[in-house]
Motif scaffolding. Sequence first.
Motif, PDB file in Angstrom:
ATOM      1  N   LEU A 198      -1.159   3.354  -9.530  1.00 20.44           N
ATOM      2  CA  LEU A 198      -1.603   1.977  -9.434  1.00 20.44           C
ATOM      3  C   LEU A 198      -3.099   1.883  -9.687  1.00 20.44           C
ATOM      4  O   LEU A 198      -3.877   2.690  -9.158  1.00 20.44           O
ATOM      5  CB  LEU A 198      -1.311   1.410  -8.043  1.00 20.44           C
ATOM      6  CG  LEU A 198       0.144   1.293  -7.610  1.00 20.44           C
ATOM      7  CD1 LEU A 198       0.212   0.726  -6.195  1.00 20.44           C
ATOM      8  CD2 LEU A 198       0.924   0.418  -8.576  1.00 20.44           C
ATOM      9  N   GLY A 235      -1.023  -1.891 -13.586  1.00 22.43           N
ATOM     10  CA  GLY A 235      -2.282  -2.541 -13.243  1.00 22.43           C
ATOM     11  C   GLY A 235      -3.271  -2.441 -14.374  1.00 22.43           C
ATOM     12  O   GLY A 235      -2.941  -1.990 -15.473  1.00 22.43           O
ATOM     13  N   THR A 237       4.767  -5.077  -8.150  1.00 17.95           N
ATOM     14  CA  THR A 237       4.503  -3.686  -7.810  1.00 17.95           C
ATOM     15  C   THR A 237       5.612  -3.103  -6.943  1.00 17.95           C
ATOM     16  O   THR A 237       6.045  -1.957  -7.152  1.00 17.95           O
ATOM     17  CB  THR A 237       3.153  -3.566  -7.089  1.00 17.95           C
ATOM     18  OG1 THR A 237       2.140  -4.193  -7.874  1.00 17.95           O
ATOM     19  CG2 THR A 237       2.776  -2.113  -6.873  1.00 17.95           C
ATOM     20  N   TRP A 264      -2.258   0.582  -1.918  1.00 16.88           N
ATOM     21  CA  TRP A 264      -1.325   1.537  -1.330  1.00 16.88           C
ATOM     22  C   TRP A 264      -0.905   1.125   0.073  1.00 16.88           C
ATOM     23  O   TRP A 264       0.239   1.358   0.487  1.00 16.88           O
ATOM     24  CB  TRP A 264      -1.884   2.952  -1.369  1.00 16.88           C
ATOM     25  CG  TRP A 264      -3.076   3.258  -0.517  1.00 16.88           C
ATOM     26  CD1 TRP A 264      -4.384   3.250  -0.898  1.00 16.88           C
ATOM     27  CD2 TRP A 264      -3.064   3.647   0.865  1.00 16.88           C
ATOM     28  NE1 TRP A 264      -5.190   3.602   0.162  1.00 16.88           N
ATOM     29  CE2 TRP A 264      -4.404   3.859   1.251  1.00 16.88           C
ATOM     30  CE3 TRP A 264      -2.056   3.851   1.802  1.00 16.88           C
ATOM     31  CZ2 TRP A 264      -4.766   4.250   2.535  1.00 16.88           C
ATOM     32  CZ3 TRP A 264      -2.398   4.234   3.093  1.00 16.88           C
ATOM     33  CH2 TRP A 264      -3.741   4.434   3.447  1.00 16.88           C
ATOM     34  N   TRP A 313      -3.354   5.841  -6.087  1.00 19.12           N
ATOM     35  CA  TRP A 313      -4.079   4.571  -6.135  1.00 19.12           C
ATOM     36  C   TRP A 313      -5.507   4.807  -6.633  1.00 19.12           C
ATOM     37  O   TRP A 313      -6.216   5.675  -6.132  1.00 19.12           O
ATOM     38  CB  TRP A 313      -4.126   3.950  -4.739  1.00 19.12           C
ATOM     39  CG  TRP A 313      -5.190   2.904  -4.529  1.00 19.12           C
ATOM     40  CD1 TRP A 313      -6.399   3.071  -3.918  1.00 19.12           C
ATOM     41  CD2 TRP A 313      -5.140   1.539  -4.940  1.00 19.12           C
ATOM     42  NE1 TRP A 313      -7.100   1.908  -3.923  1.00 19.12           N
ATOM     43  CE2 TRP A 313      -6.347   0.935  -4.540  1.00 19.12           C
ATOM     44  CE3 TRP A 313      -4.182   0.765  -5.602  1.00 19.12           C
ATOM     45  CZ2 TRP A 313      -6.629  -0.401  -4.783  1.00 19.12           C
ATOM     46  CZ3 TRP A 313      -4.461  -0.567  -5.842  1.00 19.12           C
ATOM     47  CH2 TRP A 313      -5.667  -1.132  -5.436  1.00 19.12           C
ATOM     48  N   THR A 371      -1.982  -6.029  -4.382  1.00 15.72           N
ATOM     49  CA  THR A 371      -1.452  -4.679  -4.580  1.00 15.72           C
ATOM     50  C   THR A 371      -2.459  -3.637  -4.102  1.00 15.72           C
ATOM     51  O   THR A 371      -3.640  -3.680  -4.449  1.00 15.72           O
ATOM     52  CB  THR A 371      -1.137  -4.455  -6.068  1.00 15.72           C
ATOM     53  OG1 THR A 371       0.008  -5.236  -6.411  1.00 15.72           O
ATOM     54  CG2 THR A 371      -0.837  -3.002  -6.351  1.00 15.72           C
TER      55      THR A 371
END
Length: 252
Positions: free
Chosen positions: A231, A207, A215, A74, A28, A72
């Motif tokens: 992401l 993203g 996602t 983690w 992330w 979105t």
Amino acid sequence: MTTDTDSLDFTNRLLSRHRDSASPLLTWYGDPGERVELSGHVFDNWVSKSANLLAEEFDAGPGTRVLIDLPTHWKSLALGFAVWSTGAELVTTAPDAGSPLHRIADRDGMAGTFDLVVTGDPATATEAFPAAEVVAVGLESLALSFPGGVPSGCMDYVAEVRGFGDYYLADPVPGDAPALTSGDDQADLDYAGLFALPPAHGTALLGPVTDLATTLRAAVSQWRGDSPLVLLGPGATATPRILDDERVSHRL
């Protein structure tokens, strides 16, 4: 000892193949300079702890409807897979809907249709869904509690989740049970359909600012293909260095 994955619930069947891995499963990128890497082992641990929280505190299971009102991140991904670990139905808010909680509650009398609301806006959630339990989630990666505290009767996810068990023992889930109901233009999915999404191969980048349902579907496909997912949050951009460092093979 070999695990008989055919006897596991859908989520456990997917994550069990990554459970002992120290390799990145999810990475992330958030605000500039923020990077969080979760191995298969670490992500599975977050999912297990979150599933134990949902099951023990809220009796989440087949027939439970859980609305996740989060972008979105983690943490929202771990919570999504935790909902599926329990066999509950995950409902996501529509992309680009702004602050949709009151609108969802007012639509066709839906205020009473959710058993649990997981949100970054607990004050609004308690007003919009007075019959539902509310879990407040702070998305700051290093936060130890929800910023500013939570309204009375709400649970602070970040403050509580670490106290739950590292393993979640789930019952098998019927394949025709509803799994993902989204506010986008994609079809809703039952468990059999969700976990039969085509596997993807190679590290994918998604993203920035992609809705949660998209996602989650991408994560299922990536991990069915034993491939990592990267992401990008709203403060991140796909720089050449990120693409090179993460060995990204394709963008979604």
